[in-house]
Structures are given as C-alpha cells and as structure tokens.
Design a protein around this motif. Structure first.
Motif, PDB file in Angstrom:
ATOM      1  N   LEU A 115     -26.885 -83.689 -35.256  1.00 42.13           N
ATOM      2  CA  LEU A 115     -26.292 -82.373 -35.369  1.00 42.13           C
ATOM      3  C   LEU A 115     -24.782 -82.513 -35.241  1.00 42.13           C
ATOM      4  CD1 LEU A 115     -27.413 -79.092 -33.794  1.00 42.13           C
ATOM      5  CD2 LEU A 115     -25.096 -79.874 -33.369  1.00 42.13           C
ATOM      6  N   VAL A 116     -24.056 -81.939 -36.197  1.00 41.70           N
ATOM      7  CA  VAL A 116     -22.595 -81.927 -36.156  1.00 41.70           C
ATOM      8  C   VAL A 116     -22.170 -80.461 -36.035  1.00 41.70           C
ATOM      9  CG1 VAL A 116     -20.451 -82.540 -37.334  1.00 41.70           C
ATOM     10  CG2 VAL A 116     -22.477 -83.985 -37.620  1.00 41.70           C
ATOM     11  N   ASP A 117     -21.568 -80.116 -34.913  1.00 46.74           N
ATOM     12  CA  ASP A 117     -21.145 -78.739 -34.645  1.00 46.74           C
ATOM     13  C   ASP A 117     -19.668 -78.593 -35.016  1.00 46.74           C
ATOM     14  OD1 ASP A 117     -20.496 -76.243 -33.659  1.00 46.74           O
ATOM     15  OD2 ASP A 117     -21.407 -76.559 -31.693  1.00 46.74           O
ATOM     16  N   LEU A 118     -19.424 -77.844 -36.089  1.00 46.63           N
ATOM     17  CA  LEU A 118     -18.062 -77.596 -36.545  1.00 46.63           C
ATOM     18  C   LEU A 118     -17.620 -76.172 -36.218  1.00 46.63           C
ATOM     19  CD1 LEU A 118     -18.335 -79.323 -40.048  1.00 46.63           C
ATOM     20  CD2 LEU A 118     -17.307 -80.252 -37.959  1.00 46.63           C
ATOM     21  N   GLY A 119     -18.320 -75.554 -35.277  1.00 48.60           N
ATOM     22  CA  GLY A 119     -17.990 -74.184 -34.887  1.00 48.60           C
ATOM     23  C   GLY A 119     -18.735 -73.186 -35.741  1.00 48.60           C
ATOM     24  N   ASP A 120     -18.078 -72.673 -36.784  1.00 45.47           N
ATOM     25  CA  ASP A 120     -18.712 -71.689 -37.659  1.00 45.47           C
ATOM     26  C   ASP A 120     -19.758 -72.305 -38.580  1.00 45.47           C
ATOM     27  OD1 ASP A 120     -17.244 -69.547 -36.658  1.00 45.47           O
ATOM     28  OD2 ASP A 120     -15.582 -69.903 -38.038  1.00 45.47           O
ATOM     29  N   VAL A 121     -19.729 -73.614 -38.722  1.00 43.45           N
ATOM     30  CA  VAL A 121     -20.694 -74.326 -39.566  1.00 43.45           C
ATOM     31  C   VAL A 121     -21.345 -75.415 -38.715  1.00 43.45           C
ATOM     32  CG1 VAL A 121     -21.016 -75.742 -41.630  1.00 43.45           C
ATOM     33  CG2 VAL A 121     -19.313 -73.898 -41.645  1.00 43.45           C
ATOM     34  N   ILE A 122     -22.671 -75.402 -38.693  1.00 43.50           N
ATOM     35  CA  ILE A 122     -23.419 -76.447 -37.981  1.00 43.50           C
ATOM     36  C   ILE A 122     -24.216 -77.230 -39.008  1.00 43.50           C
ATOM     37  CG2 ILE A 122     -25.218 -76.943 -36.276  1.00 43.50           C
ATOM     38  CD1 ILE A 122     -24.319 -74.455 -34.759  1.00 43.50           C
ATOM     39  N   VAL A 123     -24.094 -78.538 -38.950  1.00 45.60           N
ATOM     40  CA  VAL A 123     -24.748 -79.415 -39.920  1.00 45.60           C
ATOM     41  C   VAL A 123     -25.867 -80.179 -39.220  1.00 45.60           C
ATOM     42  CG1 VAL A 123     -24.410 -81.273 -41.590  1.00 45.60           C
ATOM     43  CG2 VAL A 123     -22.546 -79.648 -41.142  1.00 45.60           C
ATOM     44  N   HIS A 124     -27.071 -80.098 -39.793  1.00 43.49           N
ATOM     45  CA  HIS A 124     -28.229 -80.850 -39.305  1.00 43.49           C
ATOM     46  C   HIS A 124     -28.559 -81.900 -40.360  1.00 43.49           C
ATOM     47  CE1 HIS A 124     -29.338 -77.869 -36.185  1.00 43.49           C
ATOM     48  NE2 HIS A 124     -28.877 -76.986 -37.041  1.00 43.49           N
ATOM     49  N   VAL A 125     -28.554 -83.162 -39.975  1.00 43.59           N
ATOM     50  CA  VAL A 125     -28.940 -84.239 -40.877  1.00 43.59           C
ATOM     51  C   VAL A 125     -30.175 -84.885 -40.276  1.00 43.59           C
ATOM     52  CG1 VAL A 125     -28.196 -86.286 -42.127  1.00 43.59           C
ATOM     53  CG2 VAL A 125     -26.485 -84.607 -41.390  1.00 43.59           C
ATOM     54  N   MET A 126     -31.262 -84.912 -41.053  1.00 46.37           N
ATOM     55  CA  MET A 126     -32.546 -85.317 -40.498  1.00 46.37           C
ATOM     56  C   MET A 126     -33.297 -86.269 -41.424  1.00 46.37           C
ATOM     57  SD  MET A 126     -33.594 -81.384 -39.749  1.00 46.37           S
ATOM     58  CE  MET A 126     -34.356 -81.267 -38.154  1.00 46.37           C
ATOM     59  N   ALA A 163     -23.183 -69.571 -34.893  1.00 43.14           N
ATOM     60  CA  ALA A 163     -22.504 -70.055 -36.094  1.00 43.14           C
ATOM     61  C   ALA A 163     -22.696 -69.047 -37.218  1.00 43.14           C
ATOM     62  CB  ALA A 163     -23.060 -71.418 -36.500  1.00 43.14           C
ATOM     63  N   ASP A 164     -21.941 -69.239 -38.291  1.00 49.26           N
ATOM     64  CA  ASP A 164     -22.089 -68.397 -39.480  1.00 49.26           C
ATOM     65  C   ASP A 164     -22.995 -69.051 -40.520  1.00 49.26           C
ATOM     66  OD1 ASP A 164     -20.426 -66.499 -38.394  1.00 49.26           O
ATOM     67  OD2 ASP A 164     -18.652 -67.139 -39.519  1.00 49.26           O
ATOM     68  N   HIS A 165     -22.961 -70.381 -40.573  1.00 47.08           N
ATOM     69  CA  HIS A 165     -23.729 -71.098 -41.589  1.00 47.08           C
ATOM     70  C   HIS A 165     -24.355 -72.356 -40.995  1.00 47.08           C
ATOM     71  CE1 HIS A 165     -22.154 -68.748 -44.973  1.00 47.08           C
ATOM     72  NE2 HIS A 165     -21.050 -68.705 -44.255  1.00 47.08           N
ATOM     73  N   LEU A 166     -25.555 -72.660 -41.476  1.00 49.04           N
ATOM     74  CA  LEU A 166     -26.216 -73.922 -41.166  1.00 49.04           C
ATOM     75  C   LEU A 166     -26.311 -74.698 -42.468  1.00 49.04           C
ATOM     76  CD1 LEU A 166     -29.289 -72.841 -39.003  1.00 49.04           C
ATOM     77  CD2 LEU A 166     -27.039 -73.560 -38.202  1.00 49.04           C
ATOM     78  N   VAL A 167     -26.072 -75.978 -42.396  1.00 48.81           N
ATOM     79  CA  VAL A 167     -26.299 -76.859 -43.536  1.00 48.81           C
ATOM     80  C   VAL A 167     -27.316 -77.883 -43.070  1.00 48.81           C
ATOM     81  CG1 VAL A 167     -25.290 -78.515 -45.144  1.00 48.81           C
ATOM     82  CG2 VAL A 167     -23.961 -76.511 -44.421  1.00 48.81           C
ATOM     83  N   ILE A 168     -28.394 -78.010 -43.835  1.00 51.90           N
ATOM     84  CA  ILE A 168     -29.463 -78.950 -43.485  1.00 51.90           C
ATOM     85  C   ILE A 168     -29.581 -79.949 -44.624  1.00 51.90           C
ATOM     86  CG2 ILE A 168     -31.895 -79.197 -42.872  1.00 51.90           C
ATOM     87  CD1 ILE A 168     -31.795 -76.163 -42.087  1.00 51.90           C
ATOM     88  N   ALA A 169     -29.614 -81.231 -44.280  1.00 50.60           N
ATOM     89  CA  ALA A 169     -29.708 -82.286 -45.279  1.00 50.60           C
ATOM     90  C   ALA A 169     -30.613 -83.390 -44.758  1.00 50.60           C
ATOM     91  CB  ALA A 169     -28.324 -82.850 -45.590  1.00 50.60           C
ATOM     92  N   SER A 170     -31.158 -84.156 -45.683  1.00 51.54           N
ATOM     93  CA  SER A 170     -32.019 -85.279 -45.310  1.00 51.54           C
ATOM     94  C   SER A 170     -31.356 -86.591 -45.687  1.00 51.54           C
ATOM     95  CB  SER A 170     -33.367 -85.191 -46.029  1.00 51.54           C
ATOM     96  OG  SER A 170     -34.110 -84.101 -45.571  1.00 51.54           O
TER      97      SER A 170
END
Length: 138
Positions: free
Chosen positions: A95-106, A50-57
């Motif tokens: 984990l939500v995989d949007l291709g170039d952006v992967i989102v981790h919600v924890m 991926a190009d970017h990771l977004v991590i959120a709680s």
C-alpha cells in the motif's frame, strides 16, 4: 576539520500536487512498470481517508514491489512524499499512501481474496446492470 552537521529539512511542495496530478503520476508509474488490471475507484463521499484508490496487480512479489517503488518514485518527482508505504517486506500487498490517492499493489490471489473493487464500488452500479455483461459477446 569542520564539525558542522548538514541538516536536511523536508519541505512540502508549494503548492502541493493536485489529485489529478497525483493520479496522472500513478497512471504513468504503473504503466511504465507494466502493472496488470489497473482499476481506479473514486471514493469521495464514501470515506474521508482518500479521494481515489488505485488497485493494480503484479505477476510476482518482485513485480509488486517494483510497481510500488515506481509509484513512490513518480510521486517524489512531483514533489509529493508518500505518507506511508506498507507491506514491502512480504510484497504480496503493498500500500502506498499519497494522501488523496491510495495505491494498492497486490498479487492476483491476494487481490481476489480481499476483493477491494467490490467492497468500494458497492452501490455504484445501476440496478439490473451486470458488470460482466459485455464479456459474453464473443
């Protein structure tokens, strides 16, 4: 009575949303549902996944799942279908995989244990600069 089957063919958007559009949609989604401690990490040059990771709680498993659902909804509104969504059942880490952006919600305890921010930002900080330096001013 007609026996014609209705066939639904998934279509990719023409053109697909840009990375900036995906990031903007993710930002809007996590803001909309009030995610905590949102961090974006540029991982270009570190991985080809991926190009970017977004991590959120999230504050609870229900909140974590709601944040991930909102990210999926906002991505679909752009015409981007997630490549995958993992962890919805337990909802401690989704984990939500949007291709170039992967989102981790924890959940916060899971996020602290796995420390993805530290893992993916190794080598990004300049020598001698402490990340918590600005917090001691108060």
């Amino acid at each position: 009575m007609s026996n014609q089957a209705h066939v639904i063919k998934p279509r990719l958007p023409e053109p697909p949303p840009s990375v900036d559009q995906l990031l903007a949609a993710v930002r809007a989604a996590v803001e909309e549902i009030k995610a905590k401690d949102v961090v974006e990490i540029d991982v270009r040059g570190k991985t080809s996944v991926a190009d970017h990771l977004v991590i959120a709680s999230g504050t609870s498993t229900r909140h974590v799942k709601s944040i991930a659902d909102e990210v999926v909804k906002f991505a679909k509104n752009l015409g981007a279908m997630p490549l995958g969504v993992e962890g919805e059942r337990e909802a401690e880490w989704v984990l939500v995989d949007l291709g170039d952006v992967i989102v981790h919600v924890m959940l916060p305890r899971v996020r602290e244990f796995y420390a993805l921010e530290r893992l993916w930002s190794v080598g990004d900080q300049k020598p001698g600069v402490d990340a918590d330096e600005g917090d001691e001013a108060e």
